[in-house]
Each structure stands twice: as structure tokens, then as C-alpha cells.
Design a protein around this motif. Structure first.
Motif, PDB file in Angstrom:
ATOM      1  N   VAL A  34     -19.539  24.333  40.797  1.00 17.15           N
ATOM      2  CA  VAL A  34     -20.811  23.984  41.425  1.00 17.15           C
ATOM      3  C   VAL A  34     -20.554  22.940  42.508  1.00 17.15           C
ATOM      4  O   VAL A  34     -19.730  22.036  42.327  1.00 17.15           O
ATOM      5  N   VAL A  35     -21.243  23.079  43.632  1.00 17.52           N
ATOM      6  CA  VAL A  35     -21.226  22.059  44.677  1.00 17.52           C
ATOM      7  C   VAL A  35     -22.541  21.297  44.612  1.00 17.52           C
ATOM      8  O   VAL A  35     -23.614  21.899  44.688  1.00 17.52           O
ATOM      9  N   PHE A  36     -22.468  19.982  44.443  1.00 17.68           N
ATOM     10  CA  PHE A  36     -23.652  19.128  44.464  1.00 17.68           C
ATOM     11  C   PHE A  36     -23.857  18.651  45.896  1.00 17.68           C
ATOM     12  O   PHE A  36     -22.996  17.970  46.456  1.00 17.68           O
ATOM     13  N   HIS A  52     -15.937  21.007  39.977  1.00 21.03           N
ATOM     14  CA  HIS A  52     -17.113  20.806  40.804  1.00 21.03           C
ATOM     15  C   HIS A  52     -16.846  19.800  41.929  1.00 21.03           C
ATOM     16  O   HIS A  52     -15.895  19.018  41.873  1.00 21.03           O
ATOM     17  N   VAL A  53     -17.684  19.844  42.963  1.00 22.50           N
ATOM     18  CA  VAL A  53     -17.547  18.947  44.107  1.00 22.50           C
ATOM     19  C   VAL A  53     -18.908  18.314  44.387  1.00 22.50           C
ATOM     20  O   VAL A  53     -19.931  19.004  44.383  1.00 22.50           O
ATOM     21  N   ILE A  54     -18.913  16.994  44.637  1.00 25.22           N
ATOM     22  CA  ILE A  54     -20.128  16.305  45.078  1.00 25.22           C
ATOM     23  C   ILE A  54     -19.946  15.947  46.546  1.00 25.22           C
ATOM     24  O   ILE A  54     -18.992  15.261  46.909  1.00 25.22           O
ATOM     25  N   VAL A  55     -20.852  16.435  47.385  1.00 29.41           N
ATOM     26  CA  VAL A  55     -20.789  16.178  48.819  1.00 29.41           C
ATOM     27  C   VAL A  55     -21.783  15.077  49.163  1.00 29.41           C
ATOM     28  O   VAL A  55     -22.977  15.197  48.878  1.00 29.41           O
ATOM     29  N   ALA A 114     -22.799  27.964  42.400  1.00 25.69           N
ATOM     30  CA  ALA A 114     -24.148  27.518  42.754  1.00 25.69           C
ATOM     31  C   ALA A 114     -24.056  26.213  43.526  1.00 25.69           C
ATOM     32  O   ALA A 114     -23.071  25.476  43.436  1.00 25.69           O
ATOM     33  N   VAL A 115     -25.113  25.938  44.301  1.00 26.75           N
ATOM     34  CA  VAL A 115     -25.291  24.641  44.955  1.00 26.75           C
ATOM     35  C   VAL A 115     -26.441  23.932  44.246  1.00 26.75           C
ATOM     36  O   VAL A 115     -27.513  24.506  44.056  1.00 26.75           O
ATOM     37  N   VAL A 116     -26.220  22.683  43.858  1.00 24.42           N
ATOM     38  CA  VAL A 116     -27.243  21.880  43.185  1.00 24.42           C
ATOM     39  C   VAL A 116     -27.651  20.748  44.121  1.00 24.42           C
ATOM     40  O   VAL A 116     -26.815  19.947  44.534  1.00 24.42           O
ATOM     41  N   ARG A 117     -28.933  20.700  44.469  1.00 25.85           N
ATOM     42  CA  ARG A 117     -29.448  19.604  45.290  1.00 25.85           C
ATOM     43  C   ARG A 117     -29.828  18.450  44.370  1.00 25.85           C
ATOM     44  O   ARG A 117     -30.534  18.643  43.379  1.00 25.85           O
ATOM     45  N   HIS A 118     -29.369  17.229  44.716  1.00 28.03           N
ATOM     46  CA  HIS A 118     -29.557  16.129  43.765  1.00 28.03           C
ATOM     47  C   HIS A 118     -30.275  14.922  44.345  1.00 28.03           C
ATOM     48  O   HIS A 118     -30.335  13.881  43.674  1.00 28.03           O
ATOM     49  N   LYS A 138     -23.057  17.472  56.365  1.00 25.72           N
ATOM     50  CA  LYS A 138     -22.970  17.909  54.963  1.00 25.72           C
ATOM     51  C   LYS A 138     -23.196  19.412  54.837  1.00 25.72           C
ATOM     52  O   LYS A 138     -22.546  20.087  54.046  1.00 25.72           O
ATOM     53  N   GLY A 139     -24.155  19.935  55.626  1.00 20.07           N
ATOM     54  CA  GLY A 139     -24.478  21.353  55.519  1.00 20.07           C
ATOM     55  C   GLY A 139     -23.304  22.245  55.850  1.00 20.07           C
ATOM     56  O   GLY A 139     -22.991  23.193  55.121  1.00 20.07           O
ATOM     57  N   THR A 140     -22.632  21.953  56.952  1.00 16.58           N
ATOM     58  CA  THR A 140     -21.516  22.800  57.360  1.00 16.58           C
ATOM     59  C   THR A 140     -20.337  22.666  56.404  1.00 16.58           C
ATOM     60  O   THR A 140     -19.590  23.618  56.179  1.00 16.58           O
ATOM     61  N   VAL A 141     -20.168  21.498  55.778  1.00 15.44           N
ATOM     62  CA  VAL A 141     -19.112  21.308  54.779  1.00 15.44           C
ATOM     63  C   VAL A 141     -19.426  22.122  53.521  1.00 15.44           C
ATOM     64  O   VAL A 141     -18.560  22.814  52.976  1.00 15.44           O
ATOM     65  N   VAL A 142     -20.676  22.063  53.060  1.00 14.21           N
ATOM     66  CA  VAL A 142     -21.070  22.838  51.882  1.00 14.21           C
ATOM     67  C   VAL A 142     -20.931  24.333  52.161  1.00 14.21           C
ATOM     68  O   VAL A 142     -20.449  25.097  51.315  1.00 14.21           O
TER      69      VAL A 142
END
Length: 675
Positions: free
Chosen positions: A281-283, A58-61, A92-96, A71-75
Motif C-alpha cells: 500500500v502507498v500512503f 508499504h510506502v508513506i509519501v 491500493a493508495v490510502v489517503r491519510h 507527491k502525485g507524480t511520485v505516487v
């Protein structure tokens, strides 16, 4: 109160609360802690996310500035296919953190543009979004955003969305109160987005039982009662009649909230655990670390944890602590939306911003030279990052006046680093803010027009490797570079070298840069001759678990294990071990118990009964006590990787470690009976 999805809303989202307790029943946690300071460098290989063995799926941005770093363009890029050898597509993308105030711009290859607020920035790539319990969900703004995504060709956007039912709701009443408070500040405005994010968090802190949540949308009567109380409370605080709040009556809001409950699938706390096991998952975080509620420059901050902490808490809760690469996002120049300190601001910089303009609530979009001092502070506040994603690397060549600011001039002195204060000390943060208003750029360097030189200079000054470089708005403009590995140092040894005393071993090299300490170095703390960093030697935190067991005859004994590793090989001891990064000591207690005995327990049942150190002072032990269990309820004793299985100890049993024995004796003599 609909939110147009193409409007930019980065920046602080409300006034900060007064000093004092600011936790929301764990909703705004501290997360796991890394050693203070930026991540170590130079890198020794590609981060785990991009290695073939998937050590970190997983990756946390996270934005390491004031927001708007990209951040948006990286995700979006991370979601558009494998990013390295052996890596798997993002599931999936998880908004945190944050809510409808976010503004993450994504431009596709065919020219479509969307400013993501609550949907994850992987939506145009077809990747689903999960809104975690840390999100503040605005169903009305969500409907407007879904409408714009449908217009761009996303079929049924709401079908790509899941929401944790515990997530707080942002309502028209929060937004109305937010705008009234900001208007009343006059010239002292904080730069709120005017969307009610701060009001949502503030109300939930003051009235936790009355704060509406996503789950309430499925129960109209309960939601109506909460909305009515919410409007009355906010109006009373503002000294106005509830009907004077510029928002519809509560009954008129119900249909929109009910529609949200019918169209968007709500999940329980187990959903994220299942999601993480399904695939990478990308956070995706919102805003930036320099706006963080605790570490930002108060009062020009947000009511949100903007570091990696929320995502790491979610990972730990799901049984995957430390399983994500921490990716910090930065521009090649530093920006800020709205008021607050920006020491490197230069009004002579004219860099077009097609997606960030002056906002009626936030204020102007401001530009400055790359602020290495502030971004080093952000890394320290966020406990470091594993790698960086640098955006707008095409800017230096087009704008030769851009510079990299290595230090400040402050009150006649040179300042190269900012000190992070004690967490929650808003007075200290406000004093830091006041100082930064007086700070001016000190040493300015020019890496030149070559974007590679900028990437190398930023990686060097922040001691963090660059993973992604961005030269434009689309995923095609993103370059994923292989992280450098150190040159080979293996060579034939002379007889003299072979006979010389080895210079390697525990603590023989600096953990920051890898430089060997001079022979004979034994004192602590010690300063590296290569990078000048100071290293400390601290005790290691260890947990030990006490589980009483009731025997059929009424006797009560304690669970122990027989060790098959050193130290204490072949002897009895309590289950225990090191605390893993990203987990609480209570979680470590039950994990060690499970791994060494197969016995399951709840972390919430653990009570701290004692702390102790070993004779050498190398370990700090936390002894946690669980409620007694019946012998018949325990699983069979079977060998594990480190034990011969579990047994039961009686009073007077000598254990492998003296401090285990001391605590065992204390328990058997009833010292902890009152707990």
C-alpha cells in the motif's frame, strides 16, 4: 460548491485555532516517534521496501516542504509496476490527511492530465483508493473529480473508492464560512484554499457529536439534523442569519449526499487491516510538513497533520507498526503557494509552472532557492525520512541562477538550523514565523547544471539518501536509483592488528555516520569526531503486563511466564518486553502478553499502575494492569519462542527481576485495588 478537478488547491486551508487542546478524539494523533533529527546516513543499502525480502511492504509519501513538491507524480510512478528486485505491485493508495483542497498533478505518457484532490494519485494506473478516517471527505467535490476521471477514460471511478465511515464530511456550509472568515481578514489573510477544510476540523473539535461523518450520508434524517445544526452554529459565530450563508438549504443537499452513500462503499475499522495484508500500500499525504498544524509556521498553516504520523498510526492500529518506508518528496527548488515566510524567495526566478498558478484564495505561487535550512527543520519535525524523492531535477540546467541555500542571515547572525518547539506551543511557532520573515539567504552554493550533483548535494546536506529522481512530469521521467553501499573494508590483518584491542562492540561507533569513537570513550553524551553529532544514552522503554486470574475457589493469582532466554533464564517473570516503534505502550502490553502466553487482551483495557527502573537504570518499565479473567477462559499453556509457557504466581513468589517482585507484592497487598 462543486470543485473543478483541474484547479490547483495546494496551500494552507484555513485559520488556525487558538492555543489549547487541539485533539479530535485521537483523529489528529502524534503517531510513533523516531529520534529527533534527520535520518541517519550515509545509507548502508537499499531501503526495505525495495529489498527482495519485503521487510517493509508499504510506502508513506510525505512532502517535506510547503506542498506542491510532486507527491502525485511520485505516487503515480510507485503505482505503475514493481520498483525494485522482488517487489510487488501496489495494491491500493490510502489517503491519510487533508481533503478536497489537495492538488496532486499527474500527467500520463499519452498526455492526459488530472489534478488529484481526494482520489489517490494511482487512479490513472488503475490502483484503488481508500479514504482513511483522517480524511475530510467532500462528496460534492468527489463527484466532480470522478466525472473528470471518467472523461479521461477511467471506467466507473467511484468503484475504485472505499471510505472509512468515520471520516468527517466537508459541506457547503464549511466552505462558505471558511471564505467569509478569510475575506474578513483583509490584508492579514492566511492563504486558505476556501474549501472549508479548516472549518471541518474546527467544528468537529467544538461539536464532536454533531459533526457529520460519511456514515451519516446513509441516514438522511440524521444527516439533515446535523446539517441544520451545523449551518445554525456557523451562522451564529459569524453573526449572520443562517439563510445568509452562501450555500443551499440543508434539505437541498441531501440528494447529493445520499447519492454518495449509494455509490461509494463505506468500510469499518477492520478494512485497512485486511487491505494491508493483501498487498503493498502507498500512503499518500497532502500538503507539506512546513504547513503542519503543530510544526508549521503559525498562523500560515493547515488544520491537518502533514507528517508521516497519521499513516504510521493507521499502520499501528492495523497491527503493522513500522512496516513502511518513509519517502520524503522535495523539489530542486523551494516553493510556496500563498502568504507566509519563504526566506529563499527570489522574484528573479522565472520557472514556468503549467499546473500551479496564482489562486483567488491562496494567492501567488512563489519560488525560491532550495532551502536546506527549512527542509532540515521539516525532517526533524517529521522525525526523519528513510529516503528522498527529488522532483524538477531538470530545472537547474535550464535555470542556471538556481542555488542551494545552506544557511540564513538573521538579525546579523548566521543561522544553519531551526529548533523544533514543544508540540502545541503555537506562541513559539508564531515567534519562529516572525523571525523567518526577517531571515535572508546566507550561504548559497551552486552544485552546477548536472542533476546528479544536485541530488548528491541535497542528500548530503539533509543526511538522507535519494531513492527517486524526477526529470519531468510523467512516470517515464522517473529514475529509481540503487542506493549506494559502503565500500568493502575487509582486508588481511597484520599480526599487530590482530593482537590490537577490538574497536567494535556496543556503542563503539557513531549511530549517525558510523565513525568509530576514540579508544577509551566511556562518557555520555558523546560527540562524534566525524560528523559532530551528539549521541545520548537513554533508558530503554519496557512494558510489563499484570493479568489477574480468578480461580474456581475464589483465590486470585497473577499470570507469569517461565523464561527460556537470558536474563532470568529458567525463572518466573511477568510477560513483557520492549515497545516496538510505532505502537503505544498499551498496545505493546497486549502484544507481549499474546506473544509470550497466547492470551488475547484489549489495549483499551490496560491501566498504568506503576513505573520503575532496573538497578542499573538501563530500563524504564511501565506496568500495565488488565481486568481479572476467569481461569476457564484462558488458553492452554504452551511453550513459545522465549518461554516454557504461562503459570500462576501467588503472593510472595520471587520473580526473576526485583522490580517485578516489588510490583507483584504491591498488587497482592491491595495497593492497586482502587484503580
Amino acid at each position: 460548491m462543486s470543485h473543478h478537478p483541474s484547479a490547483a488547491h495546494h496551500g494552507p486551508d484555513g485559520p488556525h485555532r487558538a492555543e489549547g487542546p487541539r485533539h479530535l478524539d485521537g483523529r489528529i494523533p502524534t503517531g510513533g516517534q523516531r529520534p529527533a533529527g534527520p535520518a541517519a546516513g550515509p545509507p548502508t543499502g537499499p531501503p526495505a521496501e525495495f529489498a527482495a525480502d519485503h521487510q517493509a511492504d508499504h510506502v508513506i509519501v510525505c512532502d517535506l516542504g510547503f506542498g506542491d513538491a510532486g507527491k502525485g507524480t511520485v505516487v503515480d510512478r510507485l503505482c505503475r509496476g514493481p520498483v525494485g528486485p522482488g517487489s510487488r505491485p501496489v495494491h491500493a493508495v490510502v489517503r491519510h490527511n487533508g481533503g478536497a483542497q489537495a492538488a496532486h498533478n499527474v500527467v500520463t505518457r499519452d498526455g492526459r492530465h488530472h489534478t488529484f484532490a481526494q482520489f489517490g494519485s494511482g487512479t490513472l494506473a488503475g490502483v484503488p483508493t481508500h479514504l482513511s478516517r483522517f480524511m475530510l471527505v467532500d462528496p460534492l467535490a468527489l463527484a466532480a473529480e470522478a466525472g473528470h476521471l471518467a472523461h479521461l477514460g477511467v471506467p466507473d471511478p467511484l468503484a475504485l473508492l472505499t471510505v472509512d465511515r468515520r471520516a468527517l464530511l466537508t459541506t457547503p456550509y464549511h466552505a462558505a464560512a471558511n471564505r467569509i472568515r478569510e475575506q474578513r481578514r483583509g490584508e492579514a489573510r492566511h492563504g486558505s484554499c476556501g474549501l472549508g477544510i479548516g472549518e471541518t476540523a474546527r467544528y468537529a473539535l467544538l461539536h464532536p457529536e454533531d459533526a457529520p461523518t460519511a456514515a451519516d450520508c446513509a441516514t438522511p434524517a440524521r444527516l439533515l439534523a446535523k446539517l441544520t445544526r451545523l449551518r445554525e452554529h456557523l451562522a451564529a459565530e459569524l453573526g449572520i442569519d443562517p439563510t445568509d450563508l452562501p450555500a443551499p438549504p440543508p434539505a437541498d443537499c441531501l440528494p447529493a449526499f445520499q447519492a454518495f452513500a449509494e455509490r461509494v462503499r463505506q468500510t469499518d475499522e477492520a478494512h485497512l487491516t485486511r487491505l494491508l495484508r493483501t498487498g503493498p500500500v502507498v500512503f499518500e499525504g497532502a500538503q507539506g510538513v512546513l504547513l503542519d498544524e503543530w510544526h508549521g509556521f503559525h498562523p500560515y498553516t493547515t488544520w491537518s497533520t502533514t507528517t508521516f504520523a497519521n499513516a504510521e498510526t493507521l499502520l499501528a492500529e492495523s497491527g503493522a507498526p513500522g512496516a513502511a518506508l518513509r519517502l520524503g518528496v522535495l523539489r530542486s527548488y523551494t516553493t510556496r503557494h500563498g502568504p507566509g515566510p519563504l526566506p529563499t524567495e527570489d522574484t528573479a526566478l522565472e520557472i514556468p509552472e503549467p499546473h500551479n498558478t496564482t489562486g483567488s484564495w491562496q494567492g501567488a505561487f512563489r519560488l525560491g532557492h532550495f532551502d536546506a535550512v527549512a527542509h532540515r527543520y521539516a525532517l526533524t519535525a517529521a522525525s526523519g525520512a528513510d529516503a528522498l524523492a527529488l522532483t524538477h531535477l531538470d530545472a537547474p540546467a535550464r535555470h542556471p541562477g538556481l542555488r542551494l541555500c545552506e544557511s540564513y542571515q538573521l538579525d546579523g547572525a548566521v543561522l544553519t538550523d531551526l529548533t523544533t518547539g514543544r508540540r502545541g506551543d503555537l506562541t513559539a511557532q508564531a515567534q519562529l514565523t516572525a523571525a523567518l520573515f526577517r531571515a535572508r539567504p546566507g550561504r548559497l552554493t551552486d552544485p552546477g547544471p548536472d542533476p546528479d550533483s544536485w541530488a548528491e548535494a541535497i542528500a548530503h546536506t539533509l543526511r538522507t539518501p535519494v531513492l527517486m529522481e524526477s526529470y519531468g512530469p510523467t512516470a517515464d521521467h522517473k529514475l529509481l536509483r540503487a542506493l549506494p553501499t559502503p565500500a568493502a573494508t575487509i582486508h588481511s590483518m597484520t599480526t599487530h592488528e590482530a593482537a590490537a584491542k577490538a574497536t567494535f562492540g556496543p556503542h563503539s561507533h557513531c549511530h549517525w555516520c558510523g565513525t568509530a569513537y576514540p579508544p577509551g570513550t566511556v562518557a555520555w553524551p558523546r560527540t562524534c569526531t566525524g560528523c559532530a553529532e551528539i549521541s545520548y544514552r537513554n533508558p530503554l522503554p519496557v512494558v510489563v503486563t499484570l493479568l489477574p486470574v480468578d480461580l474456581p475457589g475464589g483465590e486470585r493469582q497473577l499470570v507469569v511466564i517461565r523464561r527460556t532466554i537470558e536474563p532470568g533464564y529458567g525463572r518466573l517473570a511477568f510477560p513483557g518486553g520492549y515497545i516496538d516503534y510505532g505502537e503505544s505502550w498499551q498496545q505493546a502490553c497486549v502484544r507481549e502478553l499474546r506473544e509470550e502466553t497466547g492470551i488475547e487482551a484489549e489495549a483499551s483495557d490496560i491501566i498504568l499502575v506503576s513505573t520503575d527502573s532496573d538497578a542499573s537504570g538501563g530500563f524504564l518499565c511501565l506496568f500495565g494492569l488488565l481486568p481479572a479473567r476467569d481461569l476457564a477462559d484462558l488458553p492452554l499453556s504452551v511453550p513459545t519462542d522465549e518461554t516454557e509457557g504461562w503459570e500462576l504466581a501467588t503472593a510472595g513468589t520471587e520473580l526473576a527481576f526485583p522490580f517485578h517482585t516489588r510490583v507483584s507484592n504491591s498488587w497482592f497487598t491491595g495497593e492497586y485495588a482502587h484503580l
